[in-house]
Design an enzyme around this catalytic site. Structure first.
Site, PDB file in Angstrom:
ATOM      1  N   CYS A 152       0.481  -6.982 110.776  1.00 29.75           N
ATOM      2  CA  CYS A 152       1.229  -7.834 111.716  1.00 29.75           C
ATOM      3  C   CYS A 152       1.704  -9.106 111.022  1.00 29.75           C
ATOM      4  O   CYS A 152       2.864  -9.274 110.715  1.00 29.75           O
ATOM      5  CB  CYS A 152       0.347  -8.219 112.904  1.00 29.75           C
ATOM      6  SG  CYS A 152      -0.324  -6.850 113.783  1.00 29.75           S
TER       7      CYS A 152
HETATM    8  N1  SAJ Z   1      -6.244 -15.427 108.417  1.00 26.63           N
HETATM    9  C1  SAJ Z   1      -6.508 -16.554 107.632  1.00 26.63           C
HETATM   10  N2  SAJ Z   1      -6.748 -17.740 108.254  1.00 26.63           N
HETATM   11  C2  SAJ Z   1      -6.718 -17.856 109.620  1.00 26.63           C
HETATM   12  C3  SAJ Z   1      -6.438 -16.697 110.393  1.00 26.63           C
HETATM   13  C4  SAJ Z   1      -6.205 -15.506 109.773  1.00 26.63           C
HETATM   14  O1  SAJ Z   1      -6.532 -16.483 106.405  1.00 26.63           O
HETATM   15  O2  SAJ Z   1      -6.967 -18.959 110.122  1.00 26.63           O
HETATM   16  C5  SAJ Z   1      -5.964 -14.146 107.762  1.00 26.63           C
HETATM   17  C6  SAJ Z   1      -6.938 -13.065 108.154  1.00 26.63           C
HETATM   18  O3  SAJ Z   1      -8.057 -13.062 107.295  1.00 26.63           O
HETATM   19  C7  SAJ Z   1      -6.098 -11.801 107.970  1.00 26.63           C
HETATM   20  C8  SAJ Z   1      -4.695 -12.262 108.323  1.00 26.63           C
HETATM   21  O4  SAJ Z   1      -4.694 -13.682 108.186  1.00 26.63           O
HETATM   22  O5  SAJ Z   1      -6.115 -11.362 106.643  1.00 26.63           O
HETATM   23  C9  SAJ Z   1      -4.268 -11.887 109.727  1.00 26.63           C
HETATM   24  O6  SAJ Z   1      -5.307 -12.305 110.563  1.00 26.63           O
HETATM   25  P1  SAJ Z   1      -5.185 -12.258 112.166  1.00 26.63           P
HETATM   26  O7  SAJ Z   1      -6.401 -12.921 112.716  1.00 26.63           O
HETATM   27  O8  SAJ Z   1      -3.878 -12.760 112.586  1.00 26.63           O
HETATM   28  O9  SAJ Z   1      -5.368 -10.713 112.487  1.00 26.63           O
HETATM   29  P2  SAJ Z   1      -4.308  -9.572 112.739  1.00 26.63           P
HETATM   30  O10 SAJ Z   1      -3.398  -9.369 111.610  1.00 26.63           O
HETATM   31  O11 SAJ Z   1      -5.093  -8.405 113.212  1.00 26.63           O
HETATM   32  O12 SAJ Z   1      -3.420 -10.163 113.896  1.00 26.63           O
HETATM   33  C10 SAJ Z   1      -3.545  -9.687 115.179  1.00 26.63           C
HETATM   34  C11 SAJ Z   1      -2.196 -10.010 115.751  1.00 26.63           C
HETATM   35  N3  SAJ Z   1      -1.986  -9.204 116.925  1.00 26.63           N
HETATM   36  C12 SAJ Z   1      -0.769  -8.635 117.092  1.00 26.63           C
HETATM   37  O13 SAJ Z   1       0.130  -8.776 116.319  1.00 26.63           O
HETATM   38  C13 SAJ Z   1      -0.629  -7.813 118.291  1.00 26.63           C
HETATM   39  C14 SAJ Z   1      -2.103 -11.485 116.060  1.00 26.63           C
HETATM   40  O14 SAJ Z   1      -0.962 -11.720 116.911  1.00 26.63           O
HETATM   41  C15 SAJ Z   1      -3.322 -12.001 116.754  1.00 26.63           C
HETATM   42  O15 SAJ Z   1      -3.179 -13.393 116.976  1.00 26.63           O
HETATM   43  C16 SAJ Z   1      -4.521 -11.748 115.859  1.00 26.63           C
HETATM   44  O16 SAJ Z   1      -4.658 -10.315 115.796  1.00 26.63           O
HETATM   45  C17 SAJ Z   1      -5.781 -12.358 116.420  1.00 26.63           C
HETATM   46  O17 SAJ Z   1      -5.666 -13.417 117.084  1.00 26.63           O
HETATM   47  O18 SAJ Z   1      -6.839 -11.833 116.126  1.00 26.63           O
END
Ligand code: SAJ
Length: 426
Positions: free
Chosen positions: A261
């Protein structure tokens, strides 16, 4: 509504949980996927994805999966397209959406509701999907059949916000389509369903909400680089800033941005804007910063080994965690794999271990991963690692250095054991 037959096109991380939810809510559900193995698993009542929510809500046997378009798409009153929309070399790839629509088109019938859930850029439904469906069906979108977009919002592994608890936005080409789509999603989802004024707005919502995350993660990743130079502990600063009850939202530096995503959706917005004559230099820079983090981690490892007076070429390093975020097995765009591939040619021995991704691990346990290891790189903060990787345990394994790419371990405790520690901006 629940007498309708729903056909889900694409039975992966998005489509399969949706199919389970439709079956759970009483719809007749058929699933169409090109992957015969996946179809076979589903017809045996098994989940093709590792996800506790899905495994608990399998609606075993209620989803008729097939690789044959005719037997599934032909019966649908409602067809939902949930196929991948990756970015290849930072460019959107809509080939799966186009292929799915070409399969679907001959079977679109009068009154059918067709919804694209895959992440797409504004204009995709009207400029790419609509012509394919009208040509293949001989029907008029918005008049003979209903067509719209409801961006998927699934969050793999999130036990609090399971699919039926996540609010959704949608928009169809016609008011009748909006009414039908809203009724359908209201029958599935126990949260707010918002109908937007145009399909383009609905297409923009998903890329905007995920780009929002990407730029904020890039912000703290850049801060980490600057605070490493200034010798300030960024995790302390974020903790402090988070005490402000308004106007601040914490994000955390890490080894980079993985997943299908956040790491990919910004390219859909950047590309569409470029086609329309606007250059998103800020969004593109954020992507560059996040993509630079695996190399930054390797640079920090080199500095740490130098401090430990260990030659990089003789070093034995263990990368702990391979999935892109904790408690899941998904390695798509995972920064951990990028770190591993950068380290491999440089070191004497590279061990990889992730209890959720054993097929890509080259040892089968944490004990083995720490056996005869100079330095660990914590790339994914799985709970089991945070519980096990205590200072005394690391000492007992004679680990000499810890590169904590998630700022998740006990820095002071590890240093008290005489083990070198470096975090990201910490
Ligand atoms: N990450 C960081 N620092 C942060 C947050 C995330 O380095 O502060 C990294 C994570 O380790 C990962 C990547 O970014 O590698 C993405 O993390 P994510 O928490 O956004 O997880 P995703 O990719 O599963 O995102 C999903 C998304 N959902 C959809 O697209 C439907 C996102 O919109 C959500 O906000 C996210 O889950 C969530 O909140 O968990």
């Amino acid at each position: 509504m629940n007498q309708n037959t729903v056909c889900i096109v694409g039975l992966g991380y998005v489509g399969f949980p949706l199919a389970c939810l439709c079956a759970k809510k009483g719809f007749k559900v058929s699933g169409f996927d090109l992957d015969a193995e996946k179809v076979d698993l589903i017809n045996k009542g098994k989940s093709p994805i590792k996800d506790s929510y899905v495994e608990e809500n399998l609606a075993a046997g209620k989803i008729k999966a097939t690789t044959d378009a005719k037997t599934s798409l032909n019966l649908a009153d409602i067809a939902i397209v949930c196929v991948p929309t990756p970015a290849i070399d930072s460019k959107p790839d809509l080939s799966f959406v186009k292929a799915a629509c070409k399969e679907l088109a001959p079977f679109v019938s009068k009154g059918e509701l067709v919804i694209i859930e895959s992440t797409i850029y504004p204009g995709t439904v009207e400029e790419i999907v609509l012509p394919i469906l009208e040509k293949g069906s001989g029907l008029k979108a918005g008049k003979d059949f209903f067509l719209g977009h409801c961006p998927e919002r699934i969050d793999p592994g999130n036990k609090k916000f399971t699919i039926e608890k996540i609010p959704r936005v949608l928009a169809c080409l016609s008011a009748k389509g909006n009414a039908k789509a809203k009724k359908f999603y209201n029958s599935l989802i126990d949260a707010e369903i918002t109908v937007l004024a145009s399909v383009k707005s609905a297409e923009a919502v998903k890329v905007v909400e995920n780009t929002f995350r990407d730029i904020n993660i890039a912000y703290v990743n850049e801060l980490a680089k600057s605070f490493d130079k200034m010798g300030i502990d960024l995790s302390e600063v974020i903790k402090g800033a988070s005490t402000k009850p308004f106007g601040f939202m914490p994000f955390y530096p890490g080894p980079g941005v993985g997943g299908h995503c956040i790491a990919q959706d910004p390219y859909y917005l950047i590309e569409r804007a470029r086609q329309s004559g606007f250059k998103h230099s800020f969004l593109a820079l954020a992507r560059e910063i996040n993509n630079s983090m695996p190399s930054y981690v390797v640079l920090l490892v080199e500095g740490l080994l130098q401090k430990a007076k260990i030659d990089l070429k003789n070093a034995k390093i263990s990368v702990l965690g391979l999935s892109y975020k904790p408690e899941i097995d998904d390695v798509r765009e995972s920064p951990a794999l990028k770190i591993a591939s950068l380290l491999k040619p440089k070191v004497a021995k590279l061990t990889l271990f992730d209890p959720f991704v054993l097929e890509k691990s080259n040892v089968s346990s944490l004990d083995l991963a720490l056996k005869d290891c100079d330095c660990i790189v914590l790339a994914t903060n799985h709970r089991v690692f945070l519980e096990k990787l205590l200072p005394s345990f690391l000492k007992s394994k004679s680990v000499k250095a810890v590169l904590d790419a998630r700022n998740a371990l006990d820095k002071q405790g590890i240093e008290r054991e005489g083990i070198l520690y470096k975090g990201i901006g910490r």
